[in-house]
Design an enzyme around this catalytic site. Structure first.
Site, PDB file in Angstrom:
ATOM      1  N   ALA A 100      -4.911   7.421  -4.027  1.00 22.47           N
ATOM      2  CA  ALA A 100      -3.603   7.254  -4.184  1.00 22.47           C
ATOM      3  C   ALA A 100      -3.377   5.316  -4.647  1.00 22.47           C
ATOM      4  CB  ALA A 100      -2.600   7.164  -2.923  1.00 22.47           C
TER       5      ALA A 100
ATOM      6  N   SER B 267       0.837  -1.247   0.054  1.00 26.03           N
ATOM      7  CA  SER B 267      -0.114  -0.019  -0.002  1.00 26.03           C
ATOM      8  C   SER B 267       0.891   1.232  -0.068  1.00 26.03           C
ATOM      9  CB  SER B 267      -0.923  -0.163   1.360  1.00 26.03           C
ATOM     10  OG  SER B 267      -2.047   1.075   1.071  1.00 26.03           O
ATOM     11  N   ASN B 268       0.424   2.375   0.669  1.00 30.39           N
ATOM     12  CA  ASN B 268       1.101   3.639   0.360  1.00 30.39           C
ATOM     13  C   ASN B 268       0.577   4.553   1.680  1.00 30.39           C
ATOM     14  OD1 ASN B 268      -1.166   5.098  -0.456  1.00 30.39           O
ATOM     15  ND2 ASN B 268      -0.879   3.958  -2.154  1.00 30.39           N
ATOM     16  N   PHE B 269       1.114   5.587   1.840  1.00 33.83           N
ATOM     17  CA  PHE B 269       0.935   6.355   3.027  1.00 33.83           C
ATOM     18  C   PHE B 269      -0.371   7.239   3.073  1.00 33.83           C
ATOM     19  CE2 PHE B 269       5.501   5.822   3.157  1.00 33.83           C
ATOM     20  CZ  PHE B 269       5.552   4.939   4.638  1.00 33.83           C
TER      21      PHE B 269
END
Ligand code: C5P
Length: 402
Positions: free
Chosen positions: A279, A211-213
């Site tokens: 995102a 995943s991402n932040f």
């Protein structure tokens, strides 16, 4: 010059406070500006000002009870709530504010408020001690969190002869707030808006993911702002801890990019504006396992990845005449160039560029610093560092001009 209130349907809610005498002037000014006004008054409001005066000025019977006593005619708060382009509650007493904040629907005004789809403007008026009480402060904060517009009371002499904050804003200024709202194209009443937000997560096995932040704060702020402007919002959200508050926001929770694509596709055809802030993870594991990968016997040293679908580009391909599509580009370098390329490639009408190189911009912060790029050839617009709520307002103001 004709007022932006010309032809607008306004519900004027009047509650039981001394400042109700000023509502007569407010009603007069709204009618003069060309608005069609329906007065809804609480039982206590009628102790301060008579329905006869209000119906004479508005040219409509005043609504106060759920039904007419002698005929049994039922007054539909739902119909009223849908009819309105805006609802203004002036004055709003401490008690009505508490009821609105907590859904205590014991009179026609509160039920109408709870059914209103249009933007709501609230002008509190009360004595300074009531205004300063933590209970009132908390209730007003709740109303703000529902996207209601609070027209702050002024300081000055109060009915108690004490001096302090609690005087209802002057009718001319309330009219000016409404006129500005409609003038800036800020009303989104009747618009259907799709927003994607948050990260996507791509499972590797039942306990691990890529995943991402992203925290979803920017997308949720846009959803709240659009709903506060009267839009019907569908918010397709990846896993985040922020929550949507406004009743006009429908949240559709998804996990992976593929699920987000399916959800966005199914809501896109019905919307007139889509703002893609998510995102989306670019890659997903090619062979997610349904059992936990064990270091001891599975012994993998690499993960095969597949490319995820590009949701923005997919919607860009199917975009109809009249539909607006806006995206985001979060970059670390050459932000504007990369943004311009994505605007083109994904067939967007506008792209919001932000850069991790700017302090206070990007993931997890409560602020952002953005540049807007447009498809129609106009110059880019850069904004200073602002709260995400203010950035949301700038983005929607820009979309209103497209
Ligand atoms: O990740 P990228 O910089 O290409 O994102 C630009 C825009 O495209 C954003 O609005 C993002 O929400 C959208 N996007 C998408 N699907 C992807 C990747 C990005 O909708 N797979």
């Amino acid at each position: 010059m004709s007022s932006t209130l010309q032809g607008k349907h306004i519900i004027l809610g009047i509650t039981g406070g001394i400042a109700a005498y000023k509502s007569v002037m407010l009603l007069r000014l709204l009618v003069k500006a060309g608005a069609e006004v329906q007065v809804v008054i609480t039982p206590n409001g009628k102790e301060f000002i008579t329905p006869v005066t209000l119906s004479a000025l508005s040219g409509k019977p005043v609504v106060s009870e759920f039904f007419t006593a002698n005929t049994g005619e039922w007054h539909s708060h739902v119909d009223l709530g849908l009819w309105a382009d805006a609802m203004v509650i002036a004055p709003a007493t401490a008690s009505s504010i508490a009821k609105m904040a907590n859904g205590v629907a014991d009179n026609m005004l509160i039920t109408t408020y709870l059914s209103a789809k249009a933007p709501v403007f609230i002008a509190p008026a009360m004595d300074l001690d009531m205004m300063a009480h933590p209970s009132t402060t908390r209730n007003i904060a709740l109303l703000r969190s529902y996207g209601n517009h609070i027209i702050e009371p002024a300081s000055g002499e109060l009915a108690s002869h004490l001096t302090g904050k609690g005087r209802m804003e002057e009718p001319e200024n309330i009219v000016a707030v409404l006129e500005n709202f409609f003038a800036a194209g800020r009303s989104m009443a009747g618009r259907r808006v799709l927003i994607s937000a948050g990260p996507t997560i791509e499972r590797l096995d039942p306990v691990r993911y890529i995943s991402n932040f992203s925290t979803g704060k920017m997308g949720y702020a846009i959803a709240e702002e659009a709903a506060a402007r009267g839009a019907d919002v569908t918010l397709v959200s990846g896993p985040v801890s922020v929550e949507a508050h406004h009743p006009a926001i429908k949240v559709v929770k998804v996990e992976s990019a593929r699920e987000m694509l399916e959800a966005c596709r199914s809501y896109f055809s019905d919307c007139d504006t889509a703002i893609l802030t998510a995102a989306v993870a670019d890659y997903a594991p090619a062979h997610p396992r349904d059992k936990k990968i064990k270091r001891e016997h599975d012994g993998i040293d690499s993960i095969e990845l597949v490319k995820n679908p590009d949701i923005a580009a997919t919607l860009g391909e199917t975009k109809r005449e009249g539909q607006l599509l806006a995206g985001f580009a979060l970059e670390t370098d050459n932000a504007v160039d990369h943004g311009a390329e994505k605007l083109e490639r994904k067939n967007l009408d506008m792209i919001v560029v932000n850069s991790l190189a700017d302090a206070g911009a990007g993931f997890g912060t409560d602020t952002n610093k953005v540049t807007l790029l447009f498809r129609d050839g106009r110059p880019a617009e850069s904004f200073p560092l602002k709260s995400k709520k203010e950035v949301a307002a700038d983005i929607l103001d820009a979309i209103a001009t497209l």
